[in-house]
Scaffold this motif. Structure first.
Motif, PDB file in Angstrom:
ATOM      1  N   THR A 302       0.817  -1.222   0.000  1.00  0.00           N
ATOM      2  CA  THR A 302       0.000   0.000   0.000  1.00  0.00           C
ATOM      3  C   THR A 302       0.846   1.265   0.000  1.00  0.00           C
ATOM      4  O   THR A 302       0.309   2.364   0.151  1.00  0.00           O
ATOM      5  CB  THR A 302      -0.925   0.011   1.224  1.00  0.00           C
ATOM      6  OG1 THR A 302      -0.139  -0.033   2.418  1.00  0.00           O
ATOM      7  CG2 THR A 302      -1.881  -1.175   1.200  1.00  0.00           C
ATOM      8  N   GLU A 304       2.542   4.554  -0.981  1.00  0.00           N
ATOM      9  CA  GLU A 304       2.228   5.550  -2.007  1.00  0.00           C
ATOM     10  C   GLU A 304       3.457   5.892  -2.842  1.00  0.00           C
ATOM     11  O   GLU A 304       3.345   6.257  -4.007  1.00  0.00           O
ATOM     12  CB  GLU A 304       1.676   6.831  -1.349  1.00  0.00           C
ATOM     13  CG  GLU A 304       0.316   6.653  -0.691  1.00  0.00           C
ATOM     14  CD  GLU A 304      -0.782   6.287  -1.678  1.00  0.00           C
ATOM     15  OE1 GLU A 304      -0.639   6.545  -2.896  1.00  0.00           O
ATOM     16  OE2 GLU A 304      -1.799   5.721  -1.237  1.00  0.00           O
ATOM     17  N   ASP A 327      -1.699  -1.676  -4.143  1.00  0.00           N
ATOM     18  CA  ASP A 327      -2.985  -1.024  -3.911  1.00  0.00           C
ATOM     19  C   ASP A 327      -2.725   0.329  -3.247  1.00  0.00           C
ATOM     20  O   ASP A 327      -2.549   0.430  -2.037  1.00  0.00           O
ATOM     21  CB  ASP A 327      -3.880  -1.884  -3.018  1.00  0.00           C
ATOM     22  CG  ASP A 327      -5.254  -1.256  -2.777  1.00  0.00           C
ATOM     23  OD1 ASP A 327      -5.618  -0.342  -3.560  1.00  0.00           O
ATOM     24  OD2 ASP A 327      -5.940  -1.662  -1.831  1.00  0.00           O
ATOM     25  N   ASN A 328      -2.669   1.372  -4.071  1.00  0.00           N
ATOM     26  CA  ASN A 328      -2.485   2.725  -3.559  1.00  0.00           C
ATOM     27  C   ASN A 328      -3.298   3.697  -4.409  1.00  0.00           C
ATOM     28  O   ASN A 328      -4.061   3.277  -5.289  1.00  0.00           O
ATOM     29  CB  ASN A 328      -0.995   3.109  -3.531  1.00  0.00           C
ATOM     30  CG  ASN A 328      -0.334   2.957  -4.902  1.00  0.00           C
ATOM     31  OD1 ASN A 328      -0.997   3.021  -5.941  1.00  0.00           O
ATOM     32  ND2 ASN A 328       0.976   2.736  -4.906  1.00  0.00           N
ATOM     33  N   ALA A 329      -3.159   4.979  -4.152  1.00  0.00           N
ATOM     34  CA  ALA A 329      -3.972   5.971  -4.859  1.00  0.00           C
ATOM     35  C   ALA A 329      -3.745   5.902  -6.362  1.00  0.00           C
ATOM     36  O   ALA A 329      -4.680   6.030  -7.153  1.00  0.00           O
ATOM     37  CB  ALA A 329      -3.656   7.365  -4.330  1.00  0.00           C
ATOM     38  N   ARG A 330      -2.488   5.662  -6.755  1.00  0.00           N
ATOM     39  CA  ARG A 330      -2.171   5.632  -8.188  1.00  0.00           C
ATOM     40  C   ARG A 330      -2.875   4.465  -8.877  1.00  0.00           C
ATOM     41  O   ARG A 330      -3.490   4.629  -9.935  1.00  0.00           O
ATOM     42  CB  ARG A 330      -0.653   5.521  -8.364  1.00  0.00           C
ATOM     43  CG  ARG A 330      -0.190   5.397  -9.817  1.00  0.00           C
ATOM     44  CD  ARG A 330       1.318   5.528  -9.889  1.00  0.00           C
ATOM     45  NE  ARG A 330       1.970   4.563  -9.010  1.00  0.00           N
ATOM     46  CZ  ARG A 330       2.257   3.315  -9.368  1.00  0.00           C
ATOM     47  NH1 ARG A 330       1.929   2.876 -10.570  1.00  0.00           N
ATOM     48  NH2 ARG A 330       2.868   2.505  -8.535  1.00  0.00           N
ATOM     49  N   THR A 331      -2.809   3.267  -8.288  1.00  0.00           N
ATOM     50  CA  THR A 331      -3.439   2.108  -8.928  1.00  0.00           C
ATOM     51  C   THR A 331      -4.961   2.207  -8.883  1.00  0.00           C
ATOM     52  O   THR A 331      -5.639   1.769  -9.807  1.00  0.00           O
ATOM     53  CB  THR A 331      -2.977   0.810  -8.256  1.00  0.00           C
ATOM     54  OG1 THR A 331      -3.292   0.853  -6.860  1.00  0.00           O
ATOM     55  CG2 THR A 331      -1.481   0.611  -8.439  1.00  0.00           C
ATOM     56  N   ARG A 332      -5.499   2.795  -7.798  1.00  0.00           N
ATOM     57  CA  ARG A 332      -6.958   2.947  -7.736  1.00  0.00           C
ATOM     58  C   ARG A 332      -7.442   3.963  -8.762  1.00  0.00           C
ATOM     59  O   ARG A 332      -8.494   3.768  -9.380  1.00  0.00           O
ATOM     60  CB  ARG A 332      -7.378   3.359  -6.322  1.00  0.00           C
ATOM     61  CG  ARG A 332      -7.277   2.223  -5.316  1.00  0.00           C
ATOM     62  CD  ARG A 332      -7.974   2.570  -4.018  1.00  0.00           C
ATOM     63  NE  ARG A 332      -7.300   3.642  -3.298  1.00  0.00           N
ATOM     64  CZ  ARG A 332      -6.298   3.449  -2.439  1.00  0.00           C
ATOM     65  NH1 ARG A 332      -5.859   2.227  -2.195  1.00  0.00           N
ATOM     66  NH2 ARG A 332      -5.741   4.465  -1.828  1.00  0.00           N
ATOM     67  N   ASN A 333      -6.680   5.027  -8.958  1.00  0.00           N
ATOM     68  CA  ASN A 333      -7.056   6.001  -9.992  1.00  0.00           C
ATOM     69  C   ASN A 333      -6.992   5.367 -11.370  1.00  0.00           C
ATOM     70  O   ASN A 333      -7.842   5.633 -12.226  1.00  0.00           O
ATOM     71  CB  ASN A 333      -6.116   7.216  -9.935  1.00  0.00           C
ATOM     72  CG  ASN A 333      -6.388   8.102  -8.738  1.00  0.00           C
ATOM     73  OD1 ASN A 333      -7.498   8.074  -8.182  1.00  0.00           O
ATOM     74  ND2 ASN A 333      -5.403   8.874  -8.323  1.00  0.00           N
ATOM     75  N   ASN A 336     -10.062   3.222 -11.700  1.00  0.00           N
ATOM     76  CA  ASN A 336     -11.251   4.057 -11.952  1.00  0.00           C
ATOM     77  C   ASN A 336     -11.268   4.579 -13.372  1.00  0.00           C
ATOM     78  O   ASN A 336     -12.318   4.664 -14.010  1.00  0.00           O
ATOM     79  CB  ASN A 336     -11.295   5.231 -10.967  1.00  0.00           C
ATOM     80  CG  ASN A 336     -11.565   4.781  -9.553  1.00  0.00           C
ATOM     81  OD1 ASN A 336     -12.159   3.741  -9.334  1.00  0.00           O
ATOM     82  ND2 ASN A 336     -11.120   5.570  -8.579  1.00  0.00           N
TER      83      ASN A 336
END
Length: 384
Positions: A302, A304, A327-333, A336
């Protein structure tokens, strides 16, 4: 009448790229030890003995050792086994007549001609006889000679086979079966290691087993009932996917009293040689979990900020890494973004981008050549 209900041994299976034969030897020995201690009246194996139709010599050796160990228990414990969808029915049936003389009863194929019936084994206890029906995995094509009408569904195939049996309702009856049973709209809870055809054509409604006091089911890898308590999947003796990491594997133990009383179901826990675990967190925190060093681990990082060579660092601590995910902000963006409207992307470029994202490097020359060859073959196949 007490018996052990087991299924889906999947001997010879790999967990990601790890050979599990030693793990399977370890867990099968626990089953033998329980059998020695409790001496059940029978042991039922509800299909998928092997993971593939043509098992390796090593896999055959593992199962041979298991059966031999069970056969050495005195007095003898009858073993009843059927073929599952992973097994070769003909190979499972090999030497079945000889083995039956040693209390090992095998059914590889269901009835396929009008003269054949489901194999039945009868045992007795203080309450009288118990009839065990051994019904291997059934496909619609198997039963085309049994009935006049065309059978196109698995539900119809199983019903066609059972409708020909003269089941005495006054006696206690047990069926061993390997199918995807459902109870109306209710389906069993599956994991990532099952083979299941989407769309429901494999489904068999469990109502067709109403004549049985207990159904020892195989095919589903999580222990559970389907519909009534007497219709049960025993699950696998080992976790065969990361999705089963939290599952508690066990032997299903069934005790049948006199006719008309419900079966009593308990379990004996099975402890794996090496557990399957999910580890989630920052790299520095996961590296501290040295107590899991020998387990099979699925790691989700996780952080970043991208870590330096995370795979190499993890390999210094953990011996059996199944997968490493981010699983971090970059992969979630990114996720999405990709769930929106997707423009056509060249498959070569898409895979190269994905590979670099997951492995933090470009393809090697050899990998690049292989990828181009695979894509070219696929394109060529679509054009034919």
């Amino acid at each position: 009448m007490k018996f052990f209900h087991l299924s889906d041994l999947h001997i010879g299976k790999q967990l990601h790229h790890y050979n599990l034969c030693e793990e399977q030897r370890f867990i099968l020995q626990q089953i033998v030890d329980y059998a020695k201690k409790e001496h059940p009246d029978a042991i039922l194996l509800a299909g998928d003995i092997y993971d593939v139709a043509v098992p390796s010599a090593e896999a055959v050796s593992v199962f041979d050792n298991f059966l031999t160990s069970l056969s050495e228990i005195e007095p003898a414990i009858p073993v009843m086994m059927i073929a599952g969808n992973h097994d070769s029915a003909r190979r499972i049936d090999f030497a079945s007549s000889i083995l039956a003389k040693n209390d090992v009863y095998i059914a590889g194929m269901p009835p396929v001609t009008p003269e054949e019936k489901v194999k039945k084994v009868t045992l007795e206890d203080a309450y009288g006889p118990v009839d065990f029906y051994l019904l291997p995995f059934v496909k619609p094509g198997y039963v085309r000679k049994l009935v006049e009408e065309e059978i196109t569904s698995y539900d119809g195939a199983v019903k066609a086979v059972l409708s020909r049996e003269e089941i005495d309702a006054a006696r206690r009856n047990v069926i061993i079966s390997h199918q995807f049973y459902t109870a109306g709209a209710s389906e069993p809870l599956i994991s990532d290691s099952e083979m299941h055809i989407v769309g429901g054509i494999e489904n068999v409604d469990v109502s067709c087993l109403a004549s049985f006091d207990y159904a020892a089911l195989g095919h589903i890898h999580r222990a559970q009932k389907i519909g009534e308590e007497r219709f049960r999947y025993s699950g696998t003796p080992l976790p065969y996917s990361v999705s089963e990491a939290s599952d508690e594997k066990a032997i299903t133990v069934v005790e049948l009293g006199e006719k008309g009383t419900p079966a009593v179901v308990t379990s004996h826990p099975l402890k794996p040689r090496h557990a399957v675990r999910k580890l989630t967190g920052k790299l520095e925190d996961i590296l501290e979990k040295k107590e899991y060093a020998k387990d099979f681990v699925s790691v989700t990082l996780t952080d970043e900020v991208e870590s330096n060579r995370p795979k190499e660092q993890l390999e210094t601590v953990f011996e059996r890494i199944l997968e490493i995910k981010i699983d971090n902000a970059r992969t979630r963006n990114l996720l999405n973004f990709t769930t929106g409207k997707v423009e056509h992307v060249d498959p070569y470029e898409a895979f190269c981008s994905f590979f670099k994202e997951m492995n933090h490097r470009e393809l090697s020359e050899e990998e690049d050549a292989f990828l181009r060859e695979v894509i070219q073959k696929q394109i060529g196949g679509e054009e034919e």
